[in-house]
Design a protein around this motif. Structure first.
Motif, PDB file in Angstrom:
ATOM      1  N   PHE A  84      -0.586  -4.410  58.163  1.00 38.64           N
ATOM      2  CA  PHE A  84       0.041  -5.532  58.678  1.00 38.64           C
ATOM      3  C   PHE A  84      -0.714  -6.676  58.460  1.00 38.64           C
ATOM      4  O   PHE A  84      -0.043  -8.089  58.315  1.00 38.64           O
ATOM      5  N   LEU A 106       6.543  -5.838  54.605  1.00 40.57           N
ATOM      6  CA  LEU A 106       6.214  -5.893  55.927  1.00 40.57           C
ATOM      7  C   LEU A 106       7.509  -5.358  56.630  1.00 40.57           C
ATOM      8  O   LEU A 106       7.085  -4.446  57.615  1.00 40.57           O
ATOM      9  N   LEU A 110       7.161  -2.387  59.096  1.00 40.29           N
ATOM     10  CA  LEU A 110       7.643  -2.390  60.444  1.00 40.29           C
ATOM     11  C   LEU A 110       8.462  -1.249  60.937  1.00 40.29           C
ATOM     12  O   LEU A 110       8.348  -0.676  62.000  1.00 40.29           O
TER      13      LEU A 110
END
Length: 153
Positions: A84, A106, A110
């Motif tokens: 991250f 990302l 997530l």
């Protein structure tokens, strides 16, 4: 209920846990069943793990803690957190052609990281593939951004 049992396993085996996939083994969860039944009296009997139904913890982070102790939990969280952080740095500093795919990766990571809250660590499931593809793609985006910054991209 399963999280409660996983926490109890972790608290009794904090450093190394009970071994990979050990929280789903009857010898690991059996000592906590009586306390779990007292704590969750309204839960149906099928919800409790047994030799016939070794449900396991069904939360990747808690399972990592119960199965591999704090060392395993730290390793799992470190891989995700590092991905991250590096991905966010790349998205912020890279040229737009690299930043947009980095943001997509990302997003994948997530979603995968959040979904692991409701899924145990199981080899071969699509969520595992999505997680590792996102981690690898973020590493590739970071390398592309470095090449672009060096004038090689």
């Amino acid at each position: 209920l399963l999280a409660y049992i996983g926490l109890r396993i972790f608290f009794d085996h904090p450093l190394t846990g009970v071994g990979w996939q050990g929280s789903g083994e009857p010898e690991s969860f059996r000592p906590y069943l009586a306390a779990a039944r007292r704590r969750f009296p309204g839960a149906p009997s099928i919800a409790f793990p047994s030799a016939a139904h070794p449900w396991g913890v069904q939360n990747a982070y808690l399972q990592a803690a119960a199965d591999m102790g704090v060392l395993g939990l730290v390793a799992l969280v470190a891989v995700l957190a590092t991905s991250f952080v590096q991905g966010a740095r790349t998205a912020r500093q890279a040229p737009r052609a690299v930043a947009l795919p980095t943001l997509a990766c990302l997003g994948w990571l997530l979603v995968a990281s959040g979904t692991w809250n409701g899924v145990g660590l199981v080899a071969g499931i699509p969520l595992l593939a999505l997680t590792w593809i996102a981690v690898g793609a973020l590493a590739a985006c970071s390398a592309l951004a470095r090449q672009a910054g060096d004038g090689r991209g």
